[in-house]
Design a protein around this motif. Structure first.
Motif, PDB file in Angstrom:
ATOM      1  N   ARG A   1       0.875  -1.184   0.000  1.00 17.43           N
ATOM      2  CA  ARG A   1       0.000   0.000   0.000  1.00 17.43           C
ATOM      3  C   ARG A   1       0.902   1.221   0.000  1.00 17.43           C
ATOM      4  N   PRO A   2       0.383   2.385  -0.330  1.00 13.68           N
ATOM      5  CA  PRO A   2       1.216   3.594  -0.236  1.00 13.68           C
ATOM      6  C   PRO A   2       1.604   3.853   1.230  1.00 13.68           C
ATOM      7  N   ALA A   3       2.823   4.283   1.418  1.00  6.37           N
ATOM      8  CA  ALA A   3       3.285   4.643   2.759  1.00  6.37           C
ATOM      9  C   ALA A   3       2.636   5.954   3.172  1.00  6.37           C
ATOM     10  N   ARG A   4       2.359   6.085   4.472  1.00  6.69           N
ATOM     11  CA  ARG A   4       1.717   7.304   4.977  1.00  6.69           C
ATOM     12  C   ARG A   4       2.689   8.058   5.872  1.00  6.69           C
ATOM     13  N   GLY A   5       2.719   9.363   5.734  1.00  2.00           N
ATOM     14  CA  GLY A   5       3.430  10.226   6.666  1.00  2.00           C
ATOM     15  C   GLY A   5       4.935  10.076   6.704  1.00  2.00           C
ATOM     16  N   VAL A   6       5.535   9.564   5.655  1.00  4.83           N
ATOM     17  CA  VAL A   6       6.985   9.336   5.663  1.00  4.83           C
ATOM     18  C   VAL A   6       7.717  10.673   5.638  1.00  4.83           C
ATOM     19  N   ILE A   7       8.573  10.880   6.627  1.00  4.77           N
ATOM     20  CA  ILE A   7       9.379  12.100   6.664  1.00  4.77           C
ATOM     21  C   ILE A   7      10.852  11.825   6.410  1.00  4.77           C
ATOM     22  N   GLY A   8      11.215  10.542   6.374  1.00  5.02           N
ATOM     23  CA  GLY A   8      12.600  10.204   6.085  1.00  5.02           C
ATOM     24  C   GLY A   8      12.829   8.710   6.116  1.00  5.02           C
ATOM     25  N   ILE A   9      13.934   8.317   5.546  1.00  5.08           N
ATOM     26  CA  ILE A   9      14.366   6.924   5.612  1.00  5.08           C
ATOM     27  C   ILE A   9      15.383   6.861   6.745  1.00  5.08           C
ATOM     28  N   ALA A  10      15.025   6.139   7.799  1.00  8.94           N
ATOM     29  CA  ALA A  10      15.849   6.101   9.006  1.00  8.94           C
ATOM     30  C   ALA A  10      16.924   5.034   8.936  1.00  8.94           C
ATOM     31  N   ALA A  11      16.731   4.009   8.113  1.00 10.78           N
ATOM     32  CA  ALA A  11      17.748   2.971   7.900  1.00 10.78           C
ATOM     33  C   ALA A  11      17.511   2.371   6.527  1.00 10.78           C
ATOM     34  N   ARG A  12      18.605   1.988   5.898  1.00  7.71           N
ATOM     35  CA  ARG A  12      18.535   1.429   4.551  1.00  7.71           C
ATOM     36  C   ARG A  12      19.224   0.071   4.500  1.00  7.71           C
ATOM     37  N   CYS A  13      18.758  -0.740   3.575  1.00  5.68           N
ATOM     38  CA  CYS A  13      19.423  -1.993   3.244  1.00  5.68           C
ATOM     39  C   CYS A  13      20.789  -1.654   2.641  1.00  5.68           C
ATOM     40  N   VAL A  14      21.688  -2.589   2.636  1.00  2.23           N
ATOM     41  CA  VAL A  14      22.995  -2.338   2.029  1.00  2.23           C
ATOM     42  C   VAL A  14      22.880  -2.002   0.549  1.00  2.23           C
ATOM     43  N   CYS A  15      21.751  -2.388  -0.092  1.00  3.47           N
ATOM     44  CA  CYS A  15      21.550  -2.048  -1.503  1.00  3.47           C
ATOM     45  C   CYS A  15      20.968  -0.653  -1.682  1.00  3.47           C
ATOM     46  N   GLY A  16      20.543  -0.026  -0.580  1.00  2.22           N
ATOM     47  CA  GLY A  16      20.003   1.325  -0.664  1.00  2.22           C
ATOM     48  C   GLY A  16      18.503   1.428  -0.477  1.00  2.22           C
ATOM     49  N   ASN A  17      17.782   0.316  -0.524  1.00  3.24           N
ATOM     50  CA  ASN A  17      16.335   0.360  -0.330  1.00  3.24           C
ATOM     51  C   ASN A  17      15.994   0.675   1.123  1.00  3.24           C
ATOM     52  N   PRO A  18      14.825   1.248   1.361  1.00  2.00           N
ATOM     53  CA  PRO A  18      14.403   1.530   2.732  1.00  2.00           C
ATOM     54  C   PRO A  18      14.269   0.253   3.570  1.00  2.00           C
ATOM     55  N   THR A  19      14.665   0.358   4.828  1.00  2.00           N
ATOM     56  CA  THR A  19      14.470  -0.715   5.799  1.00  2.00           C
ATOM     57  C   THR A  19      13.600  -0.215   6.942  1.00  2.00           C
ATOM     58  N   VAL A  20      13.819   1.038   7.348  1.00  2.00           N
ATOM     59  CA  VAL A  20      13.043   1.668   8.416  1.00  2.00           C
ATOM     60  C   VAL A  20      12.700   3.082   7.958  1.00  2.00           C
TER      61      VAL A  20
END
Length: 180
Positions: free
Chosen positions: A24-43
């Motif tokens: 589903r679309p993410a709601r209220g995202v203000i930042g990516i707090a942690a990323r996978c080693v490939c660069g994708n969002p994790t948190v």
């Protein structure tokens, strides 16, 4: 107390990956707090008040499917109860859990004061172990030592932030978080 924010801006690619991860679309995202080693969002870091006006106490939201599945497996095998017992028996762990609670609140407070969730962090902090997903998300966002119960959950799980388990790896990032 270590305060994690601010975060790099969220990209359209991040939002597309998040929608894929969450279904589903993410709601209220203000930042990516942690990323996978490939660069994708994790948190993701989520606004304490969503666009529809709802209070949202879960500032650090674990989105990576392999990480969330690993925390679910731990919860299903009663690791949460073991960690709660450890917390109850160890004054140093209790102090670390309380520090994690205060760090979480301080991070979220930078993005708004929401009276309905004042003093509420996540994952049962500061006195219980309630949700390994939230505690692991905070540990990944803050780094080792910020959330000792989250660190313990990550150490006991079968997923590692050190290897990519993404269905669709993202762009490789350098140390500054810039695509190579």
């Amino acid at each position: 107390m270590r305060v994690t924010p601010p975060f790099a801006p969220v990209t359209d690619h991040d939002l597309a990956v998040l929608a894929e991860q969450l279904g589903r679309p993410a709601r209220g995202v203000i930042g990516i707090a942690a990323r996978c080693v490939c660069g994708n969002p994790t948190v993701v870091a989520t606004a304490p008040r969503l666009a529809d006006g709802s209070p949202f106490p879960t500032f650090y939201y674990l989105t990576h499917p392999a990480a969330t599945a690993a925390m679910s497996r731990l919860e299903a095998t009663h690791v949460m109860a073991e960690l709660a017992d450890e917390l109850a028996a160890d004054p140093e762990l209790q102090a670390g859990h309380l520090r994690a609670h205060h760090a979480y609140l301080a991070d979220r407070a930078r993005y708004g004061d929401v009276p309905e969730i004042a003093g509420i962090s996540a994952g049962g902090m500061p006195t219980r172990v309630k949700c390994l997903h939230a505690l692991a998300g905070h540990a990944l966002a803050g780094g080792p030592g910020v959330n000792p119960i989250g660190d313990a959950a990550l150490a006991r799980g079968d997923w590692s932030p050190q290897r990519c388990a993404c269905a669709r790896p993202g762009p490789m990032l350098d140390a500054a978080g810039v695509a190579e």
